[in-house]
Write a protein that holds these residues in place. Structure first.
Motif, short mmCIF file in Angstrom:
data_model
loop_
_atom_site.label_atom_id
_atom_site.label_comp_id
_atom_site.label_asym_id
_atom_site.label_seq_id
_atom_site.Cartn_x
_atom_site.Cartn_y
_atom_site.Cartn_z
N TYR A 187 -17.22 9.30 -35.93
CA TYR A 187 -17.42 9.80 -37.29
C TYR A 187 -16.51 9.09 -38.29
O TYR A 187 -16.93 8.70 -39.37
N TRP A 188 -15.23 8.94 -37.93
CA TRP A 188 -14.30 8.31 -38.87
C TRP A 188 -14.38 6.79 -38.82
O TRP A 188 -14.22 6.12 -39.84
N GLY A 189 -14.62 6.22 -37.64
CA GLY A 189 -14.81 4.78 -37.54
C GLY A 189 -13.65 3.97 -38.10
O GLY A 189 -12.51 4.43 -38.16
N GLY A 190 -13.96 2.76 -38.53
CA GLY A 190 -12.95 1.91 -39.18
C GLY A 190 -11.76 1.60 -38.28
O GLY A 190 -11.88 1.43 -37.06
N LYS A 191 -10.58 1.52 -38.89
CA LYS A 191 -9.37 1.19 -38.15
C LYS A 191 -9.01 2.29 -37.15
O LYS A 191 -8.46 2.01 -36.07
N PHE A 192 -9.30 3.55 -37.52
CA PHE A 192 -9.02 4.64 -36.59
C PHE A 192 -9.79 4.45 -35.29
O PHE A 192 -9.24 4.58 -34.19
N ASP A 193 -11.06 4.11 -35.41
CA ASP A 193 -11.88 3.87 -34.23
C ASP A 193 -11.38 2.66 -33.46
O ASP A 193 -11.34 2.66 -32.22
N LEU A 194 -10.98 1.60 -34.17
CA LEU A 194 -10.52 0.38 -33.53
C LEU A 194 -9.27 0.63 -32.70
O LEU A 194 -9.20 0.24 -31.52
N TYR A 195 -8.27 1.26 -33.30
CA TYR A 195 -7.02 1.51 -32.58
C TYR A 195 -7.21 2.53 -31.45
O TYR A 195 -6.64 2.37 -30.36
N THR A 196 -8.00 3.56 -31.71
CA THR A 196 -8.25 4.56 -30.68
C THR A 196 -9.00 3.96 -29.50
O THR A 196 -8.72 4.28 -28.34
N GLN A 197 -9.94 3.08 -29.79
CA GLN A 197 -10.70 2.44 -28.72
C GLN A 197 -9.81 1.58 -27.83
O GLN A 197 -10.00 1.52 -26.61
N ARG A 198 -8.81 0.93 -28.43
CA ARG A 198 -7.88 0.14 -27.60
C ARG A 198 -7.07 1.06 -26.68
O ARG A 198 -6.85 0.73 -25.51
N LEU A 199 -6.65 2.22 -27.20
CA LEU A 199 -5.92 3.18 -26.36
C LEU A 199 -6.81 3.72 -25.25
O LEU A 199 -6.36 3.91 -24.11
N VAL A 200 -8.07 3.98 -25.58
CA VAL A 200 -9.02 4.47 -24.57
C VAL A 200 -9.21 3.44 -23.47
O VAL A 200 -9.29 3.77 -22.28
N GLU A 201 -9.31 2.18 -23.84
CA GLU A 201 -9.49 1.12 -22.85
C GLU A 201 -8.28 1.00 -21.94
O GLU A 201 -8.42 0.79 -20.73
N ILE A 202 -7.08 1.15 -22.51
CA ILE A 202 -5.87 1.12 -21.67
C ILE A 202 -5.86 2.31 -20.72
O ILE A 202 -5.56 2.18 -19.52
N TRP A 203 -6.20 3.49 -21.24
CA TRP A 203 -6.22 4.71 -20.41
C TRP A 203 -7.25 4.61 -19.30
O TRP A 203 -6.99 5.02 -18.16
N SER A 204 -8.44 4.07 -19.62
CA SER A 204 -9.49 3.96 -18.61
C SER A 204 -9.16 2.90 -17.56
O SER A 204 -9.76 2.90 -16.49
N GLY A 205 -8.21 2.01 -17.85
CA GLY A 205 -7.82 1.00 -16.88
C GLY A 205 -6.81 1.48 -15.86
O GLY A 205 -6.51 0.76 -14.90
N LEU A 206 -6.28 2.70 -16.04
CA LEU A 206 -5.32 3.23 -15.09
C LEU A 206 -6.01 3.58 -13.77
O LEU A 206 -7.13 4.09 -13.77
N PRO A 207 -5.37 3.31 -12.64
CA PRO A 207 -5.96 3.67 -11.34
C PRO A 207 -5.92 5.19 -11.13
O PRO A 207 -4.86 5.76 -10.87
#
Length: 334
Positions: free
Chosen positions: A160-180
């Protein structure tokens, strides 16, 4: 709703898988009433008792200590004969915790007393298999519910908010999803006492990624549609826009991931119990039975039955999920 149900019924494999799955759930969730070492009802001069539902000390029936009554002892049998009590027993008089009274070495092979045999401690295998399957299904459902709620929330605010919020949050999500995930659960379980609720919550923290990605995509697509822009012009708040207008239309993809989250939770619990870092010792579990099978290769019934139960549950849930996806998204099957 009727259209969705008709489409789901048209998916033959998914529809029959759901029927069989509901039958399995019904059998396992009513196991206390048909596989137990406690009577269902005791009717005597002292009143009516429901041992399968309530705790009764020995003093309720005879002179004894303030401990739970063992209904398979000779003392209780004498009490029944002396008081002409009427006792209704379950069909299968074995609980997953009671040790076998047979003198055969354990683990013992299937016999009339234990139709699937016993485990390495002499506990009935059928009872532990049924109760363990119930725990796995409950765990998978809890993980799926919590994971879906968390995934919908994170995906909604991202999209919904998109933009930079979505960009930075998506990077955190990718790091979190990479954890074993499995190793993280093993580490956490080694520090804290594991329980069903604790493991479900921790597993949910790692299991929301598919729902989040699907919800985020739907919100990114929906936030520019005319009805959303019109609601904004009329002064609708962000909260109302997200949860009242966009979310009902975006839940389809999130719901379609629910059965697969259940599967993931069941497989994770079985893996943790197999490695010995799951539920506390003695709790019925398919993974714990497979761990016993590894140490008792001469007892194939310890591996065959749990593997068949685990595979059946996972296949049924997968087929049900495929039918759900086709019913929610008619264009997918075509």
């Amino acid at each position: 709703m009727n259209t969705f149900w008709e489409r789901f019924k048209a998916h033959k494999k998914g529809f029959w898988a759901l029927r069989i799955l509901l039958l399995v759930i019904g059998i396992t969730f009513t196991a206390n009433f048909w596989s137990n070492d406690k009577p269902l009802i005791i009717l005597c001069d002292k009143g009516i008792f429901f041992p399968v539902l309530r705790y009764y000390p020995e003093t309720c029936f005879m002179k004894g200590e303030d401990l739970e009554m063992d209904y398979l002892t000779r003392e209780f049998k004498n009490f029944v004969k002396k008081n002409h009590a009427w006792v209704v027993w379950p069909i299968y008089r074995h609980s997953p915790y009671r040790l076998s009274e047979s003198h055969h070495p354990v683990p013992s092979a299937p016999c009339p007393l234990h139709v699937l045999g016993t485990d390495e401690q002499g506990r009935d295998l059928l009872a532990r298999l049924v109760y363990g399957t119930r725990i796995c299904i409950m765990f998978g459902l809890c993980v799926a519910v919590f994971g879906t709620m968390l995934g919908v929330f994170i995906g909604a605010i991202q999209g919904y908010w998109g933009g930079k919020f979505d960009l930075y949050t998506q990077r955190l999500v990718e790091i979190w999803s990479g954890l074993p995930v499995l190793f993280m659960l093993m580490i956490i379980s080694s520090f804290l006492t594991p329980s069903l609720e604790f493991l479900a919550i921790v597993m949910s923290l790692f299991n929301w990624r598919p729902v989040s990605a699907a919800t985020r995509a739907e919100f990114l697509k929906a936030r520019g549609l005319p009805y959303v822009l019109s609601a904004k012009v009329l002064g609708a708040t962000d909260f109302r826009m997200m949860w009242r207008h966009i979310l009902p239309n975006a839940m389809t993809t999130g719901i379609s991931q629910f059965p697969f989250l259940v599967n993931s939770g069941i497989a994770s619990l079985a893996s943790l119990d197999f490695l010995g870092v799951g539920l506390k010792a003695g709790t019925p579990s398919l993974g714990e039975l497979l761990q016993q099978a590894k140490s008792n290769l001469h007892a194939p019934w310890l591996s065959v039955y749990p593997l068949c139960a685990l595979a059946t549950i996972l296949v049924l849930i997968t087929l049900t999920g495929e039918g759900l996806q086709d019913a929610l998204d008619p264009g997918r099957s075509s």
